[in-house]
Design an enzyme around this catalytic site. Sequence first.
Site, PDB file in Angstrom:
ATOM      1  N   CYS A  74       0.720  -1.116  -0.040  1.00 28.70           N
ATOM      2  CA  CYS A  74       0.059  -0.103  -0.055  1.00 28.70           C
ATOM      3  C   CYS A  74       0.903   1.256  -0.126  1.00 28.70           C
ATOM      4  O   CYS A  74       1.729   1.558   0.883  1.00 28.70           O
ATOM      5  CB  CYS A  74      -0.789   0.034   1.297  1.00 28.70           C
ATOM      6  SG  CYS A  74      -1.849   1.464   1.468  1.00 28.70           S
ATOM      7  N   CYS A 101      -3.760   7.357  -1.409  1.00 27.84           N
ATOM      8  CA  CYS A 101      -5.141   7.251  -2.283  1.00 27.84           C
ATOM      9  C   CYS A 101      -6.182   7.964  -1.338  1.00 27.84           C
ATOM     10  O   CYS A 101      -7.280   8.462  -1.826  1.00 27.84           O
ATOM     11  CB  CYS A 101      -5.533   6.003  -2.799  1.00 27.84           C
ATOM     12  SG  CYS A 101      -4.295   5.038  -3.347  1.00 27.84           S
ATOM     13  N   THR A 136      -4.210   5.237   7.368  1.00 25.06           N
ATOM     14  CA  THR A 136      -3.136   4.846   6.385  1.00 25.06           C
ATOM     15  C   THR A 136      -2.110   5.937   6.182  1.00 25.06           C
ATOM     16  O   THR A 136      -2.848   7.132   5.788  1.00 25.06           O
ATOM     17  CB  THR A 136      -3.857   4.395   5.119  1.00 25.06           C
ATOM     18  OG1 THR A 136      -4.581   3.416   5.355  1.00 25.06           O
ATOM     19  CG2 THR A 136      -2.727   4.020   4.081  1.00 25.06           C
ATOM     20  N   GLU A 157      -0.554   1.827   9.200  1.00 29.01           N
ATOM     21  CA  GLU A 157      -1.484   2.318   9.785  1.00 29.01           C
ATOM     22  C   GLU A 157      -1.379   2.840  11.275  1.00 29.01           C
ATOM     23  O   GLU A 157      -0.641   2.150  11.975  1.00 29.01           O
ATOM     24  CB  GLU A 157      -2.783   1.351   9.723  1.00 29.01           C
ATOM     25  CG  GLU A 157      -3.432   1.243   8.346  1.00 29.01           C
ATOM     26  CD  GLU A 157      -3.118   0.470   7.385  1.00 29.01           C
ATOM     27  OE1 GLU A 157      -2.156  -0.370   7.484  1.00 29.01           O
ATOM     28  OE2 GLU A 157      -3.288   0.795   6.167  1.00 29.01           O
ATOM     29  N   HIS A 203     -13.078   5.660  -3.344  1.00 23.13           N
ATOM     30  CA  HIS A 203     -12.019   4.706  -2.806  1.00 23.13           C
ATOM     31  C   HIS A 203     -12.238   3.173  -3.040  1.00 23.13           C
ATOM     32  O   HIS A 203     -11.158   2.490  -3.193  1.00 23.13           O
ATOM     33  CB  HIS A 203     -11.901   4.988  -1.171  1.00 23.13           C
ATOM     34  CG  HIS A 203     -10.722   4.724  -0.614  1.00 23.13           C
ATOM     35  ND1 HIS A 203      -9.534   5.139  -1.203  1.00 23.13           N
ATOM     36  CD2 HIS A 203     -10.570   4.094   0.595  1.00 23.13           C
ATOM     37  CE1 HIS A 203      -8.697   4.370  -0.175  1.00 23.13           C
ATOM     38  NE2 HIS A 203      -9.049   3.949   0.858  1.00 23.13           N
ATOM     39  N   TYR A 248      -9.167   0.437  -5.121  1.00 24.19           N
ATOM     40  CA  TYR A 248      -8.637  -0.630  -4.815  1.00 24.19           C
ATOM     41  C   TYR A 248      -8.228  -1.380  -5.918  1.00 24.19           C
ATOM     42  O   TYR A 248      -7.631  -2.784  -5.956  1.00 24.19           O
ATOM     43  CB  TYR A 248      -9.498  -1.366  -3.938  1.00 24.19           C
ATOM     44  CG  TYR A 248      -9.514  -1.003  -2.556  1.00 24.19           C
ATOM     45  CD1 TYR A 248      -8.763  -1.877  -1.721  1.00 24.19           C
ATOM     46  CD2 TYR A 248     -10.033   0.072  -1.933  1.00 24.19           C
ATOM     47  CE1 TYR A 248      -8.603  -1.667  -0.322  1.00 24.19           C
ATOM     48  CE2 TYR A 248      -9.751   0.529  -0.668  1.00 24.19           C
ATOM     49  CZ  TYR A 248      -9.094  -0.462   0.169  1.00 24.19           C
ATOM     50  OH  TYR A 248      -8.883   0.093   1.521  1.00 24.19           O
ATOM     51  N   CYS A 284      -5.488  -0.659  -6.843  1.00 21.00           N
ATOM     52  CA  CYS A 284      -4.112  -0.910  -6.402  1.00 21.00           C
ATOM     53  C   CYS A 284      -3.608  -2.255  -6.202  1.00 21.00           C
ATOM     54  O   CYS A 284      -2.770  -2.856  -6.337  1.00 21.00           O
ATOM     55  CB  CYS A 284      -3.823  -0.142  -5.050  1.00 21.00           C
ATOM     56  SG  CYS A 284      -4.569  -0.833  -3.774  1.00 21.00           S
ATOM     57  N   GLU A 291      -6.532  -5.759   4.986  1.00 19.87           N
ATOM     58  CA  GLU A 291      -6.914  -4.289   4.470  1.00 19.87           C
ATOM     59  C   GLU A 291      -7.925  -4.451   3.386  1.00 19.87           C
ATOM     60  O   GLU A 291      -8.757  -3.523   3.076  1.00 19.87           O
ATOM     61  CB  GLU A 291      -5.508  -3.463   4.326  1.00 19.87           C
ATOM     62  CG  GLU A 291      -5.816  -2.088   4.520  1.00 19.87           C
ATOM     63  CD  GLU A 291      -6.247  -1.404   3.145  1.00 19.87           C
ATOM     64  OE1 GLU A 291      -6.242  -1.849   2.033  1.00 19.87           O
ATOM     65  OE2 GLU A 291      -7.128  -0.369   3.208  1.00 19.87           O
TER      66      GLU A 291
HETATM   67 FE1  SF4 Z   1      -3.194   1.853   0.116  1.00 21.84          FE
HETATM   68 FE2  SF4 Z   1      -4.725   0.708  -2.049  1.00 21.84          FE
HETATM   69 FE3  SF4 Z   1      -5.914   2.393  -0.128  1.00 21.84          FE
HETATM   70 FE4  SF4 Z   1      -4.331   3.448  -1.773  1.00 21.84          FE
HETATM   71  S1  SF4 Z   1      -6.172   2.253  -2.622  1.00 21.84           S
HETATM   72  S2  SF4 Z   1      -4.202   3.878   0.210  1.00 21.84           S
HETATM   73  S3  SF4 Z   1      -2.615   1.601  -2.299  1.00 21.84           S
HETATM   74  S4  SF4 Z   1      -4.928   0.358   0.246  1.00 21.84           S
HETATM   75 FE    FE Z   2      -7.724   1.972   2.384  1.00 20.65          FE
END
Ligand code: SF4
Ligand code: FE
Length: 503
Positions: A121, A125, A212, A278, A313, A317, A319, A467
């Site tokens: 992570c 974001c 985060t 976190e 958000h 994800y 990501c 997460e």
């Molecule tokens: Fe982390 Fe993914 Fe959330 Fe971005 S979207 S803060 S990389 S978990």
């Molecule tokens: Fe998150």
Amino acid sequence: MDTHRNDSETSYPEEGAEIWGSIERIETPEDYINSLRGRNLTVYFMGEKIFEPVDHPIIRPSVNAMAETFQIALDKPDLATAPSPYADTRVSRFLHIVESADDLVQKGRMQRELGQRTGTCFQRCVGMDALNALHSVTYDMDEAYKTDYHGRFLHFLGQVQTRNQVIGGAMTDAKGDRSKPPHQQADPDLYLHISDRNEDGVFVTGAKFHQTGCLNSHWLIVMPTIRLGEDDKDYAIVGAIPAHADGITYINGRQSCDTRAMEPGDIDAGNAQFAGQEAIIVFDNVFIPNHRIFMDGEFEFAATLVERFTTYHRCSYICKSGVGDVLIGATAEIADLNGVGNVSHIKDKLVEMTHLNETIRSSALASAHEAKPLASGAWMNDDMLANVCKQNVTRFPYEISRLAQDIAGGLMVTMPSEQDLENPETGPLLEKYLAGKDSATVKDRMKILRLIENMTLGRNAVNYLTESMHGAGSPQAQRIQIARGMDIEGKRKLARKIANTET
Ligand code: SF4
Ligand code: FE
């Protein structure tokens, strides 16, 4: 896009070095890392006060992951930066207000690549999605009440974009008794609330959980976490606070296997360079000046803010598909180093992993492509598909991890340490008995096995698995949204028409 920058009647103070620090604009990862130093944050970790978190060996990999968001802007400016009407320069996509469906697609592509680069992570974001949600919600509040939140917000946004700072979005409260709203909690601080006010601003008290990248942020934007009623007015507060403000205490969370970062060598860490972060943030009468307050008592907009934030958000994800690429790659690599890279069931499992991983990507990008503009001019991705994306993310990384562990074999969790490899007595024994395919070195086999361990049950499993389950709302939260949008009546009508039923 509503482009007014400073055309409000109100003039806002230019904030000084005590807030912005000496770095005018953060351009490089090094600038960023330097900007975090000397802030005198109150941080506790594993029972001790940490004086310079950025240099702590367990915390540093999370700083490196955030720093990669600056590196990608240098490497790929077309992907990771965009023009902004609120600044005189192209700005980081992490600070950009989305102006089209294409912006959201580019955002998703950038996030996937950052997952690929870091295997974890990269933390930035939450702030991006909070800024985008606030753009439209402050606009809507001003329309409803003739308040001045949008102008204040744009002023703040322009300064942050120009300086290229990091925003931490602080949403999740401690929550106490989950069956009760904020004002009925035995301890009012279980949700962050206004604890005092004067003519210059408000003071807030409470705590935000699972935050985060907060130690790696320059600003925290506090926001309510649930729908609020009239009795919860004091909880309807949104504002920007410097991460180093008086009255803030951070208690950093620990992660599975995190102390491996304190050991000599870097094989056993699995991913020595990058990790997530976190922490719990405790706010004890922390001041927010009027010009940085973006909601103050408009409780009926809390649910809208939460919904817009989560819509952005849950799409972020994507990501995890980048992180999944790393895990699939590690799995293919270990299969090859073990000499079974060409076995058909291994290949089939890699296909299955890829199918699951690409399903995450496809739902996120589809949500982005289906974006629509809001009244403020900001665009928002499709709500249903964002919820489908996040629901996939609560499940598929677990199955991908199961297949990775299946292929990796038990050695991944029974393997001796790097120190045993370095020990003159045991090293030669391990070199002899951990041999795989002829061309593979024992060290490389160990490194790849440790990476799979790191991602599926070590430090980075924190964000690749748990997460993924709970971030941006636990699975049931998405199912509620899917149920709201699924129009089951409309679908029944389709079926009745085609079947030509009589009722
Ligand atoms: Fe982390 Fe993914 Fe959330 Fe971005 S979207 S803060 S990389 S978990
Ligand atoms: Fe998150």
